[in-house]
Motif scaffolding. Structure first.
Motif, PDB file in Angstrom:
ATOM      1  N   ILE A 223      -3.829  14.394   0.843  1.00 39.69           N
ATOM      2  CA  ILE A 223      -3.656  13.604   2.061  1.00 39.69           C
ATOM      3  C   ILE A 223      -2.262  13.828   2.647  1.00 39.69           C
ATOM      4  O   ILE A 223      -1.266  13.916   1.920  1.00 39.69           O
ATOM      5  N   ARG A 224      -2.190  13.983   3.946  1.00 42.11           N
ATOM      6  CA  ARG A 224      -0.941  14.072   4.694  1.00 42.11           C
ATOM      7  C   ARG A 224      -0.942  12.905   5.666  1.00 42.11           C
ATOM      8  O   ARG A 224      -1.731  12.877   6.606  1.00 42.11           O
ATOM      9  N   VAL A 225      -0.061  11.947   5.419  1.00 36.30           N
ATOM     10  CA  VAL A 225      -0.157  10.687   6.137  1.00 36.30           C
ATOM     11  C   VAL A 225       1.181  10.319   6.759  1.00 36.30           C
ATOM     12  O   VAL A 225       2.242  10.557   6.176  1.00 36.30           O
ATOM     13  N   ALA A 226       1.115   9.751   7.951  1.00 36.04           N
ATOM     14  CA  ALA A 226       2.296   9.186   8.614  1.00 36.04           C
ATOM     15  C   ALA A 226       2.168   7.672   8.570  1.00 36.04           C
ATOM     16  O   ALA A 226       1.182   7.111   9.065  1.00 36.04           O
ATOM     17  N   THR A 227       3.150   7.017   7.968  1.00 34.72           N
ATOM     18  CA  THR A 227       3.150   5.562   7.860  1.00 34.72           C
ATOM     19  C   THR A 227       4.236   5.015   8.780  1.00 34.72           C
ATOM     20  O   THR A 227       5.391   5.447   8.708  1.00 34.72           O
ATOM     21  N   THR A 228       3.872   4.072   9.635  1.00 36.26           N
ATOM     22  CA  THR A 228       4.811   3.569  10.640  1.00 36.26           C
ATOM     23  C   THR A 228       4.791   2.046  10.676  1.00 36.26           C
ATOM     24  O   THR A 228       3.805   1.403  10.315  1.00 36.26           O
ATOM     25  N   ALA A 229       5.894   1.488  11.130  1.00 38.28           N
ATOM     26  CA  ALA A 229       6.021   0.056  11.421  1.00 38.28           C
ATOM     27  C   ALA A 229       6.804  -0.035  12.718  1.00 38.28           C
ATOM     28  O   ALA A 229       8.034  -0.082  12.713  1.00 38.28           O
ATOM     29  N   ASP A 230       6.132  -0.019  13.828  1.00 34.41           N
ATOM     30  CA  ASP A 230       6.765   0.158  15.130  1.00 34.41           C
ATOM     31  C   ASP A 230       7.174  -1.179  15.733  1.00 34.41           C
ATOM     32  O   ASP A 230       6.351  -2.063  15.924  1.00 34.41           O
TER      33      ASP A 230
ATOM     34  N   GLU B 280       0.837  -1.200   0.000  1.00 27.90           N
ATOM     35  CA  GLU B 280       0.000   0.000   0.000  1.00 27.90           C
ATOM     36  C   GLU B 280       0.877   1.257   0.000  1.00 27.90           C
ATOM     37  O   GLU B 280       1.913   1.305   0.667  1.00 27.90           O
ATOM     38  N   THR B 281       0.422   2.284  -0.727  1.00 31.04           N
ATOM     39  CA  THR B 281       1.091   3.586  -0.754  1.00 31.04           C
ATOM     40  C   THR B 281       0.054   4.651  -0.411  1.00 31.04           C
ATOM     41  O   THR B 281      -0.476   5.327  -1.291  1.00 31.04           O
ATOM     42  N   PRO B 282      -0.265   4.804   0.876  1.00 34.53           N
ATOM     43  CA  PRO B 282      -1.335   5.724   1.261  1.00 34.53           C
ATOM     44  C   PRO B 282      -1.072   7.166   0.870  1.00 34.53           C
ATOM     45  O   PRO B 282      -2.018   7.943   0.722  1.00 34.53           O
ATOM     46  N   GLU B 283       0.185   7.538   0.668  1.00 33.46           N
ATOM     47  CA  GLU B 283       0.488   8.901   0.248  1.00 33.46           C
ATOM     48  C   GLU B 283      -0.048   9.183  -1.161  1.00 33.46           C
ATOM     49  O   GLU B 283      -0.126  10.352  -1.572  1.00 33.46           O
ATOM     50  N   LEU B 284      -0.450   8.146  -1.880  1.00 34.64           N
ATOM     51  CA  LEU B 284      -0.993   8.309  -3.230  1.00 34.64           C
ATOM     52  C   LEU B 284      -2.506   8.161  -3.290  1.00 34.64           C
ATOM     53  O   LEU B 284      -3.086   8.187  -4.375  1.00 34.64           O
ATOM     54  N   TRP B 285      -3.150   8.030  -2.161  1.00 30.93           N
ATOM     55  CA  TRP B 285      -4.597   7.825  -2.161  1.00 30.93           C
ATOM     56  C   TRP B 285      -5.369   9.071  -2.594  1.00 30.93           C
ATOM     57  O   TRP B 285      -6.466   8.970  -3.118  1.00 30.93           O
ATOM     58  N   ALA B 286      -4.825  10.241  -2.328  1.00 30.46           N
ATOM     59  CA  ALA B 286      -5.495  11.496  -2.692  1.00 30.46           C
ATOM     60  C   ALA B 286      -4.438  12.599  -2.755  1.00 30.46           C
ATOM     61  O   ALA B 286      -3.371  12.491  -2.133  1.00 30.46           O
ATOM     62  N   ASP B 287      -4.753  13.658  -3.482  1.00 31.03           N
ATOM     63  CA  ASP B 287      -3.775  14.737  -3.672  1.00 31.03           C
ATOM     64  C   ASP B 287      -3.432  15.454  -2.367  1.00 31.03           C
ATOM     65  O   ASP B 287      -2.274  15.826  -2.145  1.00 31.03           O
TER      66      ASP B 287
END
Length: 393
Positions: free
Chosen positions: A272-279, A263-270
């Protein structure tokens, strides 16, 4: 020390108290009893062993009979859970003895693979487990999905309490089980715990099929919409679910949800400001681990067109010499007396089967000895293929 298997109401006085002490807040005695009995049905089919001294339960470990997709083939899988020790009996070898026996029994019952979420990865590495990719999550404001509100999307959404939408959600997870390497599902007796949870579920339906689902809860007005993994079969189902989340822009400040691999949530919408983490930094957030319990049980999984003989060493469950042949497009396994091209520990073999380490890394990590000329054959036999151990319900 005596090791024995327990089941039914006997769990209430043996394994459950140790697991509750290890993993839960300390409740009152009355709350303990009610909590145990409420969750007893969700453990009915578990394979649970306890270690005792003088009639006192000092350690417990369970295996949940699950299913997992390994390179395109759905296999029985032992999901190890509930490993706990009495606080006065720790570091005396009880868990080691329990796990060795539990894994042997699960292999003998026809489970060729096993997975778990470790309290400490290095501990389970000694039992032949190898770390798999950590689940990723995305946090964003639903405002950023505003463009989707104007989109005319094919399909429809259904919004229900989890109890009413459970059948559609379960159907989607079983479909993804057939399609995604590493995907795992609980058996029905455990999976229904989600049906009985206090959550909402929204499902996306395209061409008469469930194409997406999201289970979630909202913690407060202008707070967080906290969701499980955004499950979908492709862009259409995902877009319908994201459009649903966009409608919460005036209700919640943020959305947090789990992501499928790729998944590339940063490409879901123009916008969108998203933080993607794998903690993996805090207790309880370690990545999943898995191991092979039986090479013979892997016959038929997808494999590359090459054959090689391997020694599996230092492992009571897998130890021996095997000829692995993928020339037909699926794996064939035979015992062999021919010279071995490589030497692998159980963790090294598991890393190749699950597709998480390159053969060159096996030697670098001390998980075997792989000569340069054999490394390419192993890359062909077991191409890299990052797994995703989905096991929320």
């Amino acid at each position: 020390m005596r090791i024995r298997r327990v089941s039914g109401d006997e769990r209430l006085t043996t394994s459950f108290p140790l697991q509750s002490y290890a993993f839960d807040k300390s409740p009152t005695e009355q709350a303990v009893s009610a909590h145990y009995r409420e969750f007893l049905p969700y453990h009915s089919g578990n394979h649970t062993l306890v270690a005792e001294e003088d009639g006192v339960t000092l350690a417990a470990a369970s295996a949940i009979p699950m299913q997992q997709n390994v390179r395109g083939m759905v296999l029985p899988m032992a999901g190890v859970a509930g490993v706990a020790t009495h606080p006065l009996a720790r570091r005396r070898g009880f868990v080691r003895a329990l796990l060795n026996q539990l894994l042997e029994e699960m292999r003998d019952e026809g489970n060729p693979v096993s997975a778990l979420y470790p309290f400490r990865p290095s501990f389970y590495a000694r039992f032949g487990y190898v770390s798999l990719p950590q689940h990723r999550s995305a946090t964003f404001s639903p405002d950023g999905l505003g463009d989707l509100l104007r989109a005319d999307l094919p399909g429809e959404l259904r919004w229900r309490r989890i109890a009413d939408g459970y059948a559609d959600l379960r159907a989607l997870t079983l479909r993804l089980l057939d399609e995604r390497h590493g995907f795992a599902v609980f058996p029905d007796f455990r999976a229904v715990s989600l049906r009985d949870d206090r959550k909402w579920v929204v499902t996306a339906h395209v061409d008469g099929e469930v194409a997406g689902a999201l289970s979630y809860r909202i913690d407060d007005h202008l707070g967080e919409l906290s969701a499980d993994t955004l499950l979908h079969t492709g862009p259409r189902g995902r877009a319908l679910l994201l459009q649903f989340l966009a409608r919460h822009a005036d209700q919640v400040d943020r959305v947090k949800l789990g992501l499928l691999p790729g998944e590339t949530p940063e490409l879901w919408a123009d916008d969108i400001r998203v933080a993607t983490t794998a903690d993996t930094r805090s207790a309880g957030s370690n990545a999943p681990m898995a191991r092979v319990l039986s090479l013979d049980g892997l016959e038929g999984i997808a494999a590359g067109p090459v054959a090689i003989t391997v020694d599996v060493v230092d492992d009571a469950l897998l130890g021996g010499r095997y000829h692995l042949d993928g020339t037909s497009g699926t794996l064939a396994v035979d015992r062999s007396d021919a010279p071995a091209a490589v030497s692998l520990t159980a963790a090294g073999l598991s890393a190749l089967v699950y597709g998480v380490l390159d053969p060159a890394e096996i030697t670098l990590r001390g998980l075997g000895t792989v000569p340069v000329e054999a490394a390419e054959a192993l890359r062909v036999l077991f191409p890299p293929r990052p797994p995703y151990v989905f096991a929320e319900f």
